[in-house]
Scaffold this motif. Structure first.
Motif, PDB file in Angstrom:
ATOM      1  N   LEU A  11       0.856  -1.180   0.000  1.00 15.80           N
ATOM      2  CA  LEU A  11       0.000   0.000   0.000  1.00 15.80           C
ATOM      3  C   LEU A  11       0.894   1.233   0.000  1.00 15.80           C
ATOM      4  N   ILE A  12       0.662   2.122  -0.955  1.00 17.74           N
ATOM      5  CA  ILE A  12       1.429   3.352  -1.046  1.00 17.74           C
ATOM      6  C   ILE A  12       0.469   4.526  -0.896  1.00 17.74           C
ATOM      7  N   ARG A  13       0.728   5.381   0.056  1.00 17.39           N
ATOM      8  CA  ARG A  13      -0.088   6.576   0.241  1.00 17.39           C
ATOM      9  C   ARG A  13       0.680   7.754  -0.339  1.00 17.39           C
ATOM     10  N   LEU A  14       0.018   8.494  -1.226  1.00 14.51           N
ATOM     11  CA  LEU A  14       0.655   9.610  -1.916  1.00 14.51           C
ATOM     12  C   LEU A  14      -0.087  10.898  -1.658  1.00 14.51           C
ATOM     13  N   PRO A  15       0.622  12.019  -1.613  1.00 14.16           N
ATOM     14  CA  PRO A  15      -0.068  13.305  -1.558  1.00 14.16           C
ATOM     15  C   PRO A  15      -0.853  13.490  -2.861  1.00 14.16           C
ATOM     16  N   LYS A  16      -1.948  14.243  -2.817  1.00 12.97           N
ATOM     17  CA  LYS A  16      -2.792  14.417  -3.995  1.00 12.97           C
ATOM     18  C   LYS A  16      -2.015  14.963  -5.180  1.00 12.97           C
ATOM     19  N   SER A  17      -1.103  15.897  -4.944  1.00 11.58           N
ATOM     20  CA  SER A  17      -0.347  16.488  -6.049  1.00 11.58           C
ATOM     21  C   SER A  17       0.534  15.438  -6.740  1.00 11.58           C
ATOM     22  N   LEU A  18       1.162  14.569  -5.961  1.00 13.60           N
ATOM     23  CA  LEU A  18       2.004  13.524  -6.539  1.00 13.60           C
ATOM     24  C   LEU A  18       1.155  12.498  -7.274  1.00 13.60           C
ATOM     25  N   LYS A  19       0.000  12.175  -6.719  1.00 10.06           N
ATOM     26  CA  LYS A  19      -0.909  11.229  -7.370  1.00 10.06           C
ATOM     27  C   LYS A  19      -1.351  11.772  -8.728  1.00 10.06           C
ATOM     28  N   ALA A  20      -1.654  13.047  -8.794  1.00  7.77           N
ATOM     29  CA  ALA A  20      -2.073  13.665 -10.055  1.00  7.77           C
ATOM     30  C   ALA A  20      -0.940  13.628 -11.072  1.00  7.77           C
ATOM     31  N   GLN A  21       0.287  13.892 -10.635  1.00  7.29           N
ATOM     32  CA  GLN A  21       1.437  13.828 -11.535  1.00  7.29           C
ATOM     33  C   GLN A  21       1.654  12.410 -12.047  1.00  7.29           C
ATOM     34  N   LEU A  22       1.546  11.446 -11.150  1.00 11.98           N
ATOM     35  CA  LEU A  22       1.723  10.046 -11.520  1.00 11.98           C
ATOM     36  C   LEU A  22       0.669   9.618 -12.538  1.00 11.98           C
ATOM     37  N   GLU A  23      -0.578   9.971 -12.290  1.00  9.35           N
ATOM     38  CA  GLU A  23      -1.653   9.608 -13.219  1.00  9.35           C
ATOM     39  C   GLU A  23      -1.455  10.280 -14.574  1.00  9.35           C
ATOM     40  N   GLY A  24      -0.970  11.537 -14.567  1.00  9.33           N
ATOM     41  CA  GLY A  24      -0.696  12.236 -15.822  1.00  9.33           C
ATOM     42  C   GLY A  24       0.419  11.565 -16.608  1.00  9.33           C
ATOM     43  N   ALA A  25       1.489  11.190 -15.918  1.00  9.87           N
ATOM     44  CA  ALA A  25       2.609  10.502 -16.578  1.00  9.87           C
ATOM     45  C   ALA A  25       2.155   9.167 -17.157  1.00  9.87           C
ATOM     46  N   ALA A  26       1.324   8.444 -16.424  1.00 13.39           N
ATOM     47  CA  ALA A  26       0.822   7.157 -16.903  1.00 13.39           C
ATOM     48  C   ALA A  26      -0.036   7.344 -18.147  1.00 13.39           C
TER      49      ALA A  26
END
Length: 128
Positions: A11-26
């Motif tokens: 389980l990885i918990r990410l800050p919302k900003s990092l999650k948004a960046q990760l989803e954008g990169a994907a």
């Protein structure tokens, strides 16, 4: 390639900003966030200083295995850095600029993919 059965989870918990960046990169790479994370982890693991004899993970600066004493000059990490040194050298010798060299350092996997498309040698990790 046979599909792996995924029994273990992390389980990885990410800050919302990092999650948004990760989803954008994907999205840019046409992957789901989970696929992108798996690929990123595999790429990172591929650069570990793993002993080619016994498989022990060593410190990044180690020259010899702390388990069996074997030389780590043939570890994937050592081969990667030798490759990177040659790429940077070639780039500068061919009249390349510092920005191009920094691109290799910022995104080695992306730059490897570009070189592979041009038919140049790249470091590959073996899949089992």
């Amino acid at each position: 390639m046979a599909e792996e059965k995924n029994d273990d989870q992390i389980l990885i918990r990410l800050p919302k900003s990092l999650k948004a960046q990760l989803e954008g990169a994907a999205r840019v790479e046409g992957m789901t966030a989970q696929e992108w994370i798996r690929k990123a982890i595999q790429n990172r693991i591929g650069l570990l200083n793993v002993c080619p004899v016994c498989g022990t993970v060593n410190a990044g600066t180690a020259k010899f295995c702390n388990e069996c004493g074997s030389s780590l000059k043939d570890s994937k990490r050592s081969m990667y850095f030798a490759w990177m040194k040659n790429v940077v050298k070639e780039e500068l010798e061919e009249g390349g600029n510092l920005d191009a060299v920094l691109a290799y350092l910022d995104d080695p996997a992306g730059e490897q993919a570009k070189l592979e498309k041009k038919g140049k040698w790249v470091v590959r990790t073996e899949e089992k």
